[in-house]
Design an enzyme around this catalytic site. Structure first.
Site, PDB file in Angstrom:
ATOM      1  CB  THR A 121      25.773  48.289  32.842  1.00 45.68           C
ATOM      2  OG1 THR A 121      24.947  47.318  32.110  1.00 45.68           O
ATOM      3  CG2 THR A 121      26.156  48.247  34.246  1.00 45.68           C
ATOM      4  NE  ARG A 149      14.252  38.272  31.816  1.00 48.19           N
ATOM      5  CZ  ARG A 149      12.910  37.542  31.635  1.00 48.19           C
ATOM      6  NH1 ARG A 149      12.451  36.597  32.450  1.00 48.19           N
ATOM      7  NH2 ARG A 149      11.983  37.743  30.491  1.00 48.19           N
ATOM      8  CG  PHE A 257      15.886  36.575  40.406  1.00 45.23           C
ATOM      9  CD1 PHE A 257      15.320  36.535  38.758  1.00 45.23           C
ATOM     10  CD2 PHE A 257      17.437  36.943  39.905  1.00 45.23           C
ATOM     11  CE1 PHE A 257      15.607  36.923  37.865  1.00 45.23           C
ATOM     12  CE2 PHE A 257      17.762  36.769  38.912  1.00 45.23           C
ATOM     13  CZ  PHE A 257      17.200  36.645  37.404  1.00 45.23           C
ATOM     14  N   GLY A 261      20.829  27.240  44.172  1.00 47.62           N
ATOM     15  CA  GLY A 261      21.931  26.339  43.818  1.00 47.62           C
ATOM     16  C   GLY A 261      22.537  26.468  43.483  1.00 47.62           C
ATOM     17  CB  CYS A 268      25.347  41.507  33.627  1.00 48.98           C
ATOM     18  SG  CYS A 268      25.431  41.194  31.802  1.00 48.98           S
TER      19      CYS A 268
HETATM   20  N1  LIG Z   1      24.708  40.821  28.174  1.00 47.50           N
HETATM   21  C1  LIG Z   1      23.173  41.203  28.478  1.00 47.50           C
HETATM   22  O1  LIG Z   1      21.815  40.483  29.081  1.00 47.50           O
HETATM   23  C2  LIG Z   1      22.813  43.076  29.185  1.00 47.50           C
HETATM   24  C3  LIG Z   1      23.882  43.590  28.597  1.00 47.50           C
HETATM   25  N2  LIG Z   1      24.911  44.775  29.534  1.00 47.50           N
HETATM   26  C4  LIG Z   1      25.757  45.487  29.390  1.00 47.50           C
HETATM   27  O2  LIG Z   1      25.668  46.344  27.726  1.00 47.50           O
HETATM   28  C5  LIG Z   1      27.511  45.882  27.423  1.00 47.50           C
HETATM   29  C6  LIG Z   1      28.003  45.168  26.391  1.00 47.50           C
HETATM   30  O3  LIG Z   1      27.493  43.794  26.889  1.00 47.50           O
HETATM   31  P1  LIG Z   1      27.045  42.432  25.744  1.00 47.50           P
HETATM   32  O4  LIG Z   1      26.478  42.897  25.232  1.00 47.50           O
HETATM   33  O5  LIG Z   1      26.921  41.445  27.095  1.00 47.50           O
HETATM   34  O6  LIG Z   1      28.648  42.463  25.856  1.00 47.50           O
HETATM   35  P2  LIG Z   1      29.217  41.384  24.500  1.00 47.50           P
HETATM   36  O7  LIG Z   1      30.607  41.873  24.368  1.00 47.50           O
HETATM   37  O8  LIG Z   1      28.420  40.788  24.226  1.00 47.50           O
HETATM   38  O9  LIG Z   1      29.205  42.947  23.174  1.00 47.50           O
HETATM   39  C7  LIG Z   1      30.268  43.964  22.901  1.00 47.50           C
HETATM   40  C8  LIG Z   1      30.609  44.117  21.593  1.00 47.50           C
HETATM   41  O10 LIG Z   1      31.332  45.736  21.417  1.00 47.50           O
HETATM   42  C9  LIG Z   1      32.614  45.057  20.763  1.00 47.50           C
HETATM   43  N3  LIG Z   1      32.880  46.335  20.250  1.00 47.50           N
HETATM   44  C10 LIG Z   1      34.028  46.758  21.448  1.00 47.50           C
HETATM   45  N4  LIG Z   1      34.899  47.815  21.253  1.00 47.50           N
HETATM   46  C11 LIG Z   1      34.119  48.829  19.696  1.00 47.50           C
HETATM   47  C12 LIG Z   1      34.698  49.777  19.771  1.00 47.50           C
HETATM   48  N5  LIG Z   1      35.341  50.368  19.744  1.00 47.50           N
HETATM   49  N6  LIG Z   1      33.029  49.854  18.544  1.00 47.50           N
HETATM   50  C13 LIG Z   1      32.424  49.396  18.581  1.00 47.50           C
HETATM   51  N7  LIG Z   1      32.428  47.774  18.901  1.00 47.50           N
HETATM   52  C14 LIG Z   1      32.704  47.625  19.654  1.00 47.50           C
HETATM   53  C15 LIG Z   1      32.865  44.035  20.577  1.00 47.50           C
HETATM   54  O11 LIG Z   1      33.051  43.584  19.279  1.00 47.50           O
HETATM   55  C16 LIG Z   1      31.538  43.408  21.220  1.00 47.50           C
HETATM   56  O12 LIG Z   1      30.587  42.436  19.983  1.00 47.50           O
HETATM   57  C17 LIG Z   1      28.213  45.741  28.846  1.00 47.50           C
HETATM   58  O13 LIG Z   1      27.880  46.888  29.791  1.00 47.50           O
HETATM   59  C18 LIG Z   1      26.082  45.148  30.033  1.00 47.50           C
HETATM   60  O14 LIG Z   1      26.714  45.019  31.288  1.00 47.50           O
HETATM   61  C19 LIG Z   1      23.252  45.337  29.704  1.00 47.50           C
HETATM   62  C20 LIG Z   1      21.945  44.473  29.843  1.00 47.50           C
HETATM   63  C21 LIG Z   1      21.729  43.018  29.715  1.00 47.50           C
HETATM   64  O1  LIG Z   2      22.728  43.815  33.306  1.00 43.56           O
HETATM   65  C1  LIG Z   2      22.596  42.581  32.555  1.00 43.56           C
HETATM   66  O2  LIG Z   2      23.382  42.233  31.354  1.00 43.56           O
HETATM   67  C2  LIG Z   2      21.428  41.791  32.654  1.00 43.56           C
HETATM   68  O3  LIG Z   2      21.450  40.439  33.920  1.00 43.56           O
HETATM   69  C3  LIG Z   2      20.895  39.333  34.197  1.00 43.56           C
HETATM   70  O4  LIG Z   2      20.156  38.958  33.059  1.00 43.56           O
HETATM   71  P1  LIG Z   2      20.892  37.576  33.244  1.00 43.56           P
HETATM   72  O5  LIG Z   2      22.592  37.849  33.062  1.00 43.56           O
HETATM   73  O6  LIG Z   2      20.785  37.152  31.241  1.00 43.56           O
HETATM   74  O7  LIG Z   2      20.483  36.351  33.635  1.00 43.56           O
HETATM   75  P2  LIG Z   2      19.781  36.555  34.469  1.00 43.56           P
HETATM   76  O8  LIG Z   2      18.533  35.465  34.804  1.00 43.56           O
HETATM   77  O9  LIG Z   2      19.626  37.393  35.631  1.00 43.56           O
HETATM   78  O10 LIG Z   2      20.299  35.120  35.642  1.00 43.56           O
HETATM   79  C4  LIG Z   2      22.049  35.572  35.966  1.00 43.56           C
HETATM   80  C5  LIG Z   2      22.390  34.272  37.012  1.00 43.56           C
HETATM   81  O11 LIG Z   2      21.812  34.220  38.229  1.00 43.56           O
HETATM   82  C6  LIG Z   2      21.615  32.726  37.918  1.00 43.56           C
HETATM   83  N1  LIG Z   2      19.799  32.936  39.267  1.00 43.56           N
HETATM   84  C7  LIG Z   2      18.664  33.496  38.868  1.00 43.56           C
HETATM   85  C8  LIG Z   2      17.368  33.074  38.836  1.00 43.56           C
HETATM   86  C9  LIG Z   2      17.709  32.476  40.509  1.00 43.56           C
HETATM   87  O12 LIG Z   2      16.803  32.286  40.859  1.00 43.56           O
HETATM   88  N2  LIG Z   2      18.896  31.732  40.799  1.00 43.56           N
HETATM   89  C10 LIG Z   2      19.889  31.870  39.895  1.00 43.56           C
HETATM   90  O13 LIG Z   2      20.805  30.746  40.573  1.00 43.56           O
HETATM   91  C11 LIG Z   2      21.367  32.196  36.579  1.00 43.56           C
HETATM   92  O14 LIG Z   2      21.656  30.621  36.673  1.00 43.56           O
HETATM   93  C12 LIG Z   2      22.064  33.292  36.144  1.00 43.56           C
HETATM   94  O15 LIG Z   2      24.271  32.503  36.248  1.00 43.56           O
HETATM   95  C13 LIG Z   2      19.459  40.367  34.781  1.00 43.56           C
HETATM   96  O16 LIG Z   2      18.368  38.899  35.335  1.00 43.56           O
HETATM   97  C14 LIG Z   2      18.773  41.516  33.304  1.00 43.56           C
HETATM   98  O17 LIG Z   2      17.514  42.410  33.820  1.00 43.56           O
HETATM   99  C15 LIG Z   2      20.178  41.673  33.116  1.00 43.56           C
HETATM  100  O18 LIG Z   2      20.194  43.061  32.736  1.00 43.56           O
END
Ligand SMILES: NC(=O)C1=CN([C@@H]2O[C@H](COP(=O)(O)OP(=O)(O)OC[C@H]3O[C@@H](n4cnc5c(N)ncnc54)[C@H](O)[C@@H]3O)[C@@H](O)[C@H]2O)C=CC1
Ligand SMILES: O=C(O)[C@H]1O[C@H](OP(=O)(O)OP(=O)(O)OC[C@H]2O[C@@H](n3ccc(=O)[nH]c3=O)[C@H](O)[C@@H]2O)[C@H](O)[C@@H](O)[C@@H]1O
Length: 441
Positions: A121, A149, A257, A261, A268
Site C-alpha cells: 500500500t 484481511r 464494520f 468498541g 494497516c
Molecule cells: N497485512 C495485511 O493484512 C495487508 C498488508 N498490505 C500492505 O502490504 C504491505 C506489506 O504488509 P505486511 O505483509 O503486513 O508487512 P510485514 O512487515 O509483515 O512484511 C513485510 C516483509 O518485507 C520484508 N522486506 C523488507 N525489506 C525487504 C527487501 N528489501 N527485500 C525483501 N524483503 C523485504 C520484511 O522482512 C518483511 O518480512 C504493506 O504495504 C501493507 O500496507 C495490504 C493488504 C493487506
Molecule cells: O490494508 C490492509 O492491510 C487491510 O486492512 C484491513 O484488514 P485488517 O487490518 O487485517 O483487519 P480488519 O478486519 O479490517 O480490522 C481492523 C481493525 O478494525 C477493528 N474493527 C473492525 C470492524 C469493526 O466493526 N470494528 C472494529 O473496531 C478491528 O478490531 C481491528 O482492530 C482491511 O479490512 C483489509 O481489507 C485490508 O487489506
C-alpha cells in the site's frame, strides 16, 4: 507461470503460498533470514489460519521455494512487491524505504517483458516514480493492490472480492501496448479467481493506488462513525449495539464494520489513513481528507475512554489495582500486535499505576518483545487471578465464551469492562459482576 514474491510478511507469505497452490512456480524472497528459513521448512512465521495447511499442501510439489537471494527472482515473469510501508517515525507519511530498496535490488534481475506488480500500500504517485525507473528495460510496472484481511488472508487471496490492475496508460487513459501485455500476464496469474467470476477493475496507476487507500479510509470511517455514535449512546443511556443492528438492516448502510468498541488498530488502517492525509497535503488537497483527522481522533479517544471505564469500576482509581487484559492482538485470529488497541490500553493502565497482566491465545510472544514491562499469562483464568478488574480488549471466541461464575471464582472483585461489546450484560450482572461497556448501558 514462474513468479517471484518480494517481501514474505503477513501479505507476501500468504500470496506466495496461495499462488503456488494455484499451480504457479513461486520463489518467495525476503531479507529476514529467520523468516525465510521457517517458510522454507514449510512453517508459518506468524499465526494465520489456513496458512500452515496451505504450506503443507504445496510442500513437496517443488513449486514453492524461499530465499534471501534476490538473484533468484531472475527468470520469473511476474514479480510481486509485498514489502512493508509502515508509518514514518514521528510523521504521518509512509516510510517507502523498504519499497525503494526492494525495487532497486530487483531491477538488475529483470528481463524485457517482465512485469513488476506492486502490492504494497503506497502513496499515490509511487507507481509512476517506479515505472519511470524501468524506462528502457523492457520490464513493465503494474499496480495490483491487495485487500486481504488478516485472519482470513488465505480465503481472501484465493477468493478475493475483486482484483484491481493499475496499468500504464496513454494520455487518454487507454492502456499502452506494454500495459495490455502486462494485463495478459496478470490474467494468467489470476486465471482461477477470474474463472470463478471475481470482478476485475482495470484502470490507471493513480486510480489503482487510490482505490486501496480509499477502501481502508472508508472502513476506518465506518468504524469511527459507529464509535462516535457510541459516545452519544454513553451520554444518553442508549445502546450502540441495537443502534448498529437497526441502521445496519438498511442495505445501503450494512451491518458489517459497525462493531463499536475499542476501535481499529493493526498494521494497516491507522497508518494508511495517516499516510493518505499526508499525501493529500503534498498534493495541495488536504482539506478533502480533513475528516480523516476526526476519524483518527474518535478512534484514539476510545482507548482513553476504556481506561476511564476501568478506573470507574475500580472505585475511582487503578493505582495499585490488579488489571487483567484479555487480548493483545489488534484483532482476533491474528498474532499481529502492530498498533494494537489492547496493548495500548494495557500500557496506559500500567503507566498510570495499575498492575497489568495480559493474555492472548496467539500474540503473547510478540507482545512480550514489544512490551517487556507488562506481565503475561497463559489463559484468561490465569490472568484474572486476584484481579480487581477484567478488561476484554480483543474479542477472541474463547473470551466471548467465558462463563461469569467460573471467572468470578478467581478474581478479587467481579468487575469487567467489555471493550468489544461481545458479552451479555444481563448474564454477567446476574452473576454479580459490575459490567461496563463502550457505548451501551
Ligand atoms: N497485512 C495485511 O493484512 C495487508 C498488508 N498490505 C500492505 O502490504 C504491505 C506489506 O504488509 P505486511 O505483509 O503486513 O508487512 P510485514 O512487515 O509483515 O512484511 C513485510 C516483509 O518485507 C520484508 N522486506 C523488507 N525489506 C525487504 C527487501 N528489501 N527485500 C525483501 N524483503 C523485504 C520484511 O522482512 C518483511 O518480512 C504493506 O504495504 C501493507 O500496507 C495490504 C493488504 C493487506
Ligand atoms: O490494508 C490492509 O492491510 C487491510 O486492512 C484491513 O484488514 P485488517 O487490518 O487485517 O483487519 P480488519 O478486519 O479490517 O480490522 C481492523 C481493525 O478494525 C477493528 N474493527 C473492525 C470492524 C469493526 O466493526 N470494528 C472494529 O473496531 C478491528 O478490531 C481491528 O482492530 C482491511 O479490512 C483489509 O481489507 C485490508 O487489506
Amino acid at each position: 507461470m514462474r513468479i517471484s514474491v518480494i517481501g514474505c510478511g503477513y501479505l507476501g507469505a500468504v500470496h506466495a503460498a496461495s499462488m503456488a497452490s494455484l499451480g504457479h512456480d513461486v520463489v518467495g524472497i525476503d531479507v529476514d533470514a529467520g523468516k525465510v528459513a521457517r517458510l522454507a521448512a514449510s512453517t508459518a512465521p506468524f499465526y494465520e489460519p489456513g496458512l500452515p495447511e496451505l504450506l503443507a499442501e504445496v510442500s513437496g510439489t517443488g513449486r514453492l521455494t524461499f530465499t534471501t537471494d534476490m538473484a533468484q527472482a531472475a527468470g520469473a515473469q511476474v514479480h510481486f512487491l509485498c514489502v512493508g510501508t509502515p508509518q514514518k517515525h514521528g510523521e504521518f507519511r509512509a516510510d517507502l524505504s523498504y519499497v525503494e530498496s526492494a525495487f532497486e535490488a530487483l531491477r538488475p534481475h529483470l528481463a524485457p517483458g517482465d512485469v513488476v506488480a506492486g502490492k504494497s500500500t503506497v502513496p499515490v504517485g509511487t507507481a509512476e516514480d517506479l515505472a519511470a525507473r524501468l524506462t528502457g528495460s523492457g520490464a513493465v510496472l503494474v499496480w495490483n493492490p491487495e485487500f486481504l484481511r488478516e485472519g482470513f488472508a488465505v480465503q481472501d487471496t484465493l477468493h478475493p472480492d475483486r482484483l484491481v490492475y493499475g496499468l500504464p496508460t496513454d494520455d487518454e487513459g487507454v492502456p499502452t501496448p506494454e500495459g495490455d501485455a502486462a494485463r495478459a500476464l496478470l490474467d494468467e496469474v489470476y486465471a482461477t479467481p477470474l474463472g470463478e467470476g471475481t470482478p476485475l477493475v482495470v484502470t490507471d496507476y493513480a486510480t489503482s493506488q487510490l482505490v486501496k487507500v480509499a477502501a481502508n479510509s472508508f472502513l476506518a470511517t465506518k468504524i469511527s462513525f459507529i464509535n462516535a455514535m457510541a459516545e452519544l449512546c454513553e451520554a444518553t443511556g442508549a445502546d450502540v449495539t441495537s443502534l448498529a443492528d437497526a441502521i445496519g438492516y438498511d442495505a445501503r448502510i450494512g451491518r458489517r464494520f459497525l462493531n463499536a468498541g475499542l476501535g481499529f488498530g493493526g498494521g494497516c488502517l491507522p497508518k494508511d489513513i495517516r499516510a493518505f492525509m499526508a499525501r493529500a497535503g503534498e498534493l495541495g488537497v488536504d482539506q478533502a481528507l480533513s475528516f480523516l483527522r476526526e476519524v483518527d481522533a474518535i478512534n484514539m479517544r476510545r482507548r482513553v475512554r476504556m481506561v476511564d471505564l476501568a478506573r470507574e469500576v475500580s472505585a475511582g482509581s487503578i493505582v495499585g489495582k490488579r488489571v487483567a487484559v484479555l487480548g493483545a492482538a489488534f484483532k482476533p485470529n491474528s498474532d499481529d500486535i502492530r498498533d494494537s488497541p489492547a496493548l495500548s490500553v494495557a500500557a496506559q493502565m500500567q503507566l498510570q499505576g495499575a498492575h497489568v497482566t495480559v493474555t492472548d491465545p496467539q500474540a503473547v510472544e510478540n507482545a512480550r518483545v514489544k512490551w517487556p514491562d507488562l506481565k503475561y499469562a497463559a489463559s484468561a483464568l490465569e490472568a484474572a487471578q486476584d484481579a480487581d478488574v477484567v478488561v476484554l480488549a480483543t474479542e477472541w471466541d474463547e473470551y466471548r465464551d467465558l462463563v461469569p461464575d467460573e471467572l468470578g471464582e478467581v478474581v478479587a472483585h467481579r468487575a469487567i469492562v467489555d471493550g468489544r461489546n461481545v458479552l451479555d450484560p444481563k448474564a454477567w450482572r446476574a452473576a454479580g459482576w459490575t459490567y461496563r461497556a463502550l457505548g451501551r448501558p
